[in-house]
Design a protein around this motif. Structure first.
Motif, mmCIF file in Angstrom:
data_model
loop_
_atom_site.group_PDB
_atom_site.id
_atom_site.type_symbol
_atom_site.label_atom_id
_atom_site.label_comp_id
_atom_site.label_asym_id
_atom_site.label_seq_id
_atom_site.Cartn_x
_atom_site.Cartn_y
_atom_site.Cartn_z
ATOM 1 N N LYS A 170 0.831 -1.209 0.000
ATOM 2 C CA LYS A 170 0.000 0.000 0.000
ATOM 3 C C LYS A 170 0.865 1.258 0.000
ATOM 4 O O LYS A 170 1.898 1.311 0.648
ATOM 5 C CB LYS A 170 -0.973 0.006 1.186
ATOM 6 N N GLU A 208 -2.964 -5.439 -0.633
ATOM 7 C CA GLU A 208 -3.347 -4.031 -0.613
ATOM 8 C C GLU A 208 -4.457 -3.833 0.406
ATOM 9 O O GLU A 208 -5.234 -4.752 0.683
ATOM 10 C CB GLU A 208 -3.823 -3.569 -1.994
ATOM 11 N N GLU A 228 -6.583 1.569 -4.695
ATOM 12 C CA GLU A 228 -5.180 1.250 -5.010
ATOM 13 C C GLU A 228 -5.049 -0.077 -5.747
ATOM 14 O O GLU A 228 -4.328 -0.182 -6.741
ATOM 15 C CB GLU A 228 -4.336 1.211 -3.730
ATOM 16 N N ILE A 229 -5.722 -1.090 -5.258
ATOM 17 C CA ILE A 229 -5.590 -2.393 -5.909
ATOM 18 C C ILE A 229 -6.242 -2.375 -7.292
ATOM 19 O O ILE A 229 -5.750 -3.010 -8.230
ATOM 20 C CB ILE A 229 -6.165 -3.521 -5.019
ATOM 21 N N TRP A 263 -3.180 -11.781 -5.422
ATOM 22 C CA TRP A 263 -3.515 -10.586 -4.651
ATOM 23 C C TRP A 263 -4.327 -10.933 -3.411
ATOM 24 O O TRP A 263 -5.246 -11.755 -3.462
ATOM 25 C CB TRP A 263 -4.326 -9.607 -5.497
#
Length: 245
Positions: A42, A62, A67-68, A81
């Motif tokens: 992050k 994240e 953001e992701i 992820w």
């Protein structure tokens, strides 16, 4: 002959972390393959994540949906992820649609978000999504996570009422200064014992996600199967660049 290029600081840090990780796993009596390291990226740029990826790491985490959503499409599809922490229910569909290679949500802390994730997975036709129930082991009002007394009922809800989700275990964040680390970790282990008994589930099939940069070795020694390491790999975070969630 030209001198070799100076190794990227994050790659060097990753190698140091992985050595410490392997040693802690061995001290716990387990094969390192039984524990995973999630590099929590992050506030860090895609270019830095790519350097760590190119060094061989494949698991990244994240904390913020935007953001992701921004980063995942710019990076290789074989990344695993993890979304870590509290997820707003109205962002569930957006997250799942935008990150096809989302492997795990570490942060289901109430039935509402479980239901939203379940519907989103079903509507998108995805394979069942692995989730961890987040437990607030430190008792801090500012922390997300269900009270330990409610972990069994929430785990039951995910297991039996959310067919598009796969209950995979428990996670906790713990105290920010690590002063209560052993107590927090023991409490999560106790929650796992209760949950596994209620679900007739073998404890080795129930993940424990606990441990971060300052206490991941102790977490592994106390049974963690998933540690989340950010600043030790990537350096201090720049929260001025944080994306709104």
């Amino acid at each position: 002959m030209a001198a070799p290029a100076v190794e990227n600081a994050a790659v060097s840090a990753l190698r140091s972390v992985m050595l410490r990780f392997r040693q802690a796993a061995e001290r716990s009596g387990r094969n390192p393959g039984q524990v995973r390291v999630v590099a929590v990226s992050k506030t860090k740029p895609v270019s830095l994540i790519r350097q760590v990826y190119d060094a061989g790491h494949r698991r990244f985490g994240e904390n913020y949906v935007q953001e992701i959503l921004d980063k995942a499409p710019q990076l290789p599809e074989d990344i695993e992820w993890h979304f870590v922490g509290h997820l707003q229910s109205n962002k569930a569909k957006l997250l799942l649609a935008g990150v096809p290679n989302l492997a795990l949500v570490e942060g289901v802390d109430n039935e509402k978000i479980a239901n939203h994730l379940d519907r989103a997975v079903s509507n998108l036709g995805r394979n069942p999504l692995k989730v961890l129930v987040q437990v607030n082991t430190s008792g801090e009002v500012s922390k997300s996570g269900i009270d330990p007394s409610g972990c069994v009922e929430l785990a039951k809800h995910v297991k039996f009422q959310c067919p598009s989700l796969e209950f995979s275990g428990l996670m906790t964040i713990g105290m920010p200064d690590y002063t209560s680390t052993p107590e927090n970790f023991r409490m999560l282990s106790e929650c796992r014992a209760q949950v596994c008994k209620a679900l007739d589930m073998a404890e080795e099939h129930c993940e424990l996600s606990m441990g971060m940069s300052g206490d991941f070795e102790q977490a592994i020694e106390m049974g963690s199967t998933n540690v989340r390491i950010g600043s030790t790999i990537f350096g201090p975070r720049d929260y001025a660049k944080k994306q709104p969630d």
